[in-house]
Design an enzyme around this catalytic site. Structure first.
Site, PDB file in Angstrom:
ATOM      1  N   GLU A   2       2.664  -6.729   3.052  1.00  0.00           N
ATOM      2  CA  GLU A   2       1.921  -5.263   3.271  1.00  0.00           C
ATOM      3  C   GLU A   2       3.113  -4.407   4.218  1.00  0.00           C
ATOM      4  OE1 GLU A   2      -2.304  -4.297   4.694  1.00  0.00           O
ATOM      5  OE2 GLU A   2      -1.464  -5.878   5.860  1.00  0.00           O
ATOM      6  N   ARG A  30       4.874  -2.309  12.183  1.00  0.00           N
ATOM      7  CA  ARG A  30       6.343  -2.029  11.916  1.00  0.00           C
ATOM      8  C   ARG A  30       7.260  -1.966  13.242  1.00  0.00           C
ATOM      9  NH1 ARG A  30       5.087   3.569   8.676  1.00  0.00           N
ATOM     10  NH2 ARG A  30       2.979   3.019   7.617  1.00  0.00           N
ATOM     11  N   HIS A  53     -10.455  -6.563   1.445  1.00  0.00           N
ATOM     12  CA  HIS A  53      -9.479  -5.581   2.128  1.00  0.00           C
ATOM     13  C   HIS A  53     -10.518  -4.288   2.535  1.00  0.00           C
ATOM     14  CE1 HIS A  53      -6.343  -3.942   4.271  1.00  0.00           C
ATOM     15  NE2 HIS A  53      -5.288  -4.595   3.462  1.00  0.00           N
ATOM     16  N   HIS A 107       0.697  -1.103   0.126  1.00  0.00           N
ATOM     17  CA  HIS A 107       0.252   0.006   0.108  1.00  0.00           C
ATOM     18  C   HIS A 107       0.838   1.332  -0.033  1.00  0.00           C
ATOM     19  CE1 HIS A 107      -3.561  -2.500   0.702  1.00  0.00           C
ATOM     20  NE2 HIS A 107      -3.139  -2.804   2.121  1.00  0.00           N
ATOM     21  N   TYR A 128      -9.616  -5.954  10.263  1.00  0.00           N
ATOM     22  CA  TYR A 128      -9.236  -6.262   9.041  1.00  0.00           C
ATOM     23  C   TYR A 128      -9.263  -7.976   9.184  1.00  0.00           C
ATOM     24  CZ  TYR A 128      -6.706  -2.305   7.479  1.00  0.00           C
ATOM     25  OH  TYR A 128      -6.306  -0.838   6.889  1.00  0.00           O
ATOM     26  N   ALA A 184      -4.873   1.136   2.415  1.00  0.00           N
ATOM     27  CA  ALA A 184      -6.263   0.523   2.507  1.00  0.00           C
ATOM     28  C   ALA A 184      -6.899   1.242   3.780  1.00  0.00           C
ATOM     29  CB  ALA A 184      -5.991  -0.826   3.136  1.00  0.00           C
ATOM     30  N   SER A 185      -6.303   1.786   4.752  1.00  0.00           N
ATOM     31  CA  SER A 185      -6.947   2.442   6.146  1.00  0.00           C
ATOM     32  C   SER A 185      -7.387   3.756   5.714  1.00  0.00           C
ATOM     33  CB  SER A 185      -6.012   2.273   7.275  1.00  0.00           C
ATOM     34  OG  SER A 185      -4.888   3.279   7.095  1.00  0.00           O
TER      35      SER A 185
END
Length: 338
Positions: free
Chosen positions: A281, A287, A176, A8, A192, A71-72
């Site tokens: 992703e 992270r 998604h 993304h 998700y 996506a978010s």
């Protein structure tokens, strides 16, 4: 070749978020003027990608990433159709510019302008526009309401116009969702994975792939709870008089966005190699690095490398399956001699 099927644009230049903020402000106060899309230079796009996704992709040994808008931030819960169209178009156009600047390393997947309960005409039109521009797939949100699940299941005729276009264009969808508007469901840790799991159960219950035998769907994040509870789905299918879930594997695929070794090990034991697409992703939900191993959570190649696979299985997971599930990607790669 190593193809990451799930990336993304999480590092999009700040001007794009300013445009989104202005969109939402204009919805809240109709006296405000409609905002114009952000002006973003090629240099700003290069800077946003070169030190982030592109750097990490290279460091980890990847070759190409399927790249889509963040996506978010899709924000499908915002109910204004014109706002949804403009946001999807500008977001997709930025992804297309990334691909244009780095064609060796990125291929485009589009966001659709969905809204809760809205007709899918705009989504179909944007899919066609993007495929004409070289996009190879789309992201499909089964819950545009953002955690309240007001839409019908993915097997309902409501979705058929989009599926008909996908089959005609020969592009798959990755299931998604976007952000969660329901405080009961943390977006990244619950919403998700709820969507991934719910989509698979809907496929178990329905007749979607009987009607659309050429339709292909990728369920991300390792399929949510699906591999861990495969026995439950088999038992429920038998109880409901439905076919074994294994029959779905001609149409349903799973990615490797699972962020620890035992999870990847389980995925590979339960799901055939033919149905697993490598993905990370990266710079997404999780992270940093695992303090116990020092391995970055989203360095999924490190986990897949440790699987006991044949050379043929490894090639399928890292490359072959992505080219088969995304035939427009395969055609682009072949045209480039890859």
């Amino acid at each position: 070749m190593i193809i990451d099927c799930h990336g993304h644009y999480t590092t999009v230049p700040g001007a794009q978020q300013e445009f989104r903020d202005a969109q939402l402000a204009a919805l809240a106060d109709p006296a405000l003027p409609a905002p114009s899309p952000a002006t973003i230079s090629d240099d700003a796009i290069r800077e946003s990608v070169e030190g982030n996704q592109l750097r990490i992709l290279r460091e980890r040994g990847g070759d190409l990433m399927l790249f889509s808008p963040r996506a978010s931030s899709m924000g499908h819960h915002v109910t204004d159709p014109a706002t949804a169209r403009a946001w999807a178009e500008t977001s997709n156009d930025l992804v297309a510019r990334v691909v244009g600047l780095f064609p060796q390393h990125f291929a485009a997947v589009c966001q659709l302008p969905q809204i809760p309960g809205g007709a899918l005409d705009d989504a179909v039109a944007e899919l066609r526009r993007c495929v004409d521009a070289g996009f190879v797939g789309c992201n499909l949100n089964p819950d545009p309401s953002g955690g309240f699940w007001t839409s019908p299941p993915l097997t309902d005729p409501y979705w058929y116009p989009l599926y008909e276009a996908m089959v005609e264009l020969d592009v798959p969808a990755m299931v998604h969702v976007s952000g969660s508007c329901n405080p009961s469901f943390h977006a990244l840790g619950a919403h998700y994975l709820n969507a991934d799991t719910s989509a698979f159960m809907q496929f178990v219950e329905g007749e979607l792939f009987t009607r659309f035998p050429a339709l292909r769907v990728v369920i991300p994040h390792g399929g949510g709870a699906v591999p861990y509870h495969w026995g439950r789905y088999r038992g429920l299918a038998i109880r409901m008089g439905r076919p074994d879930p294994g029959t779905l594997l001609s149409n349903v695929f799973f990615d490797t966005c699972v962020y620890h070794q035992p999870g990847i090990d389980l995925l590979a034991r339960v799901v055939p190699a033919e149905n697993i697409l490598f993905a990370s992703e990266m710079l997404g939900a999780v992270r940093g690095a695992d303090p116990e191993t020092g391995v970055a959570w989203d360095d999924t190649k490190a986990y897949v490398d440790r699987l006991e696979l044949t050379a043929e299985q490894r090639q399928k997971i890292f490359e072959g399956n992505a080219r088969r599930v995304y035939p427009r990607l395969d055609a682009q790669l072949r045209a480039a001699g890859r």
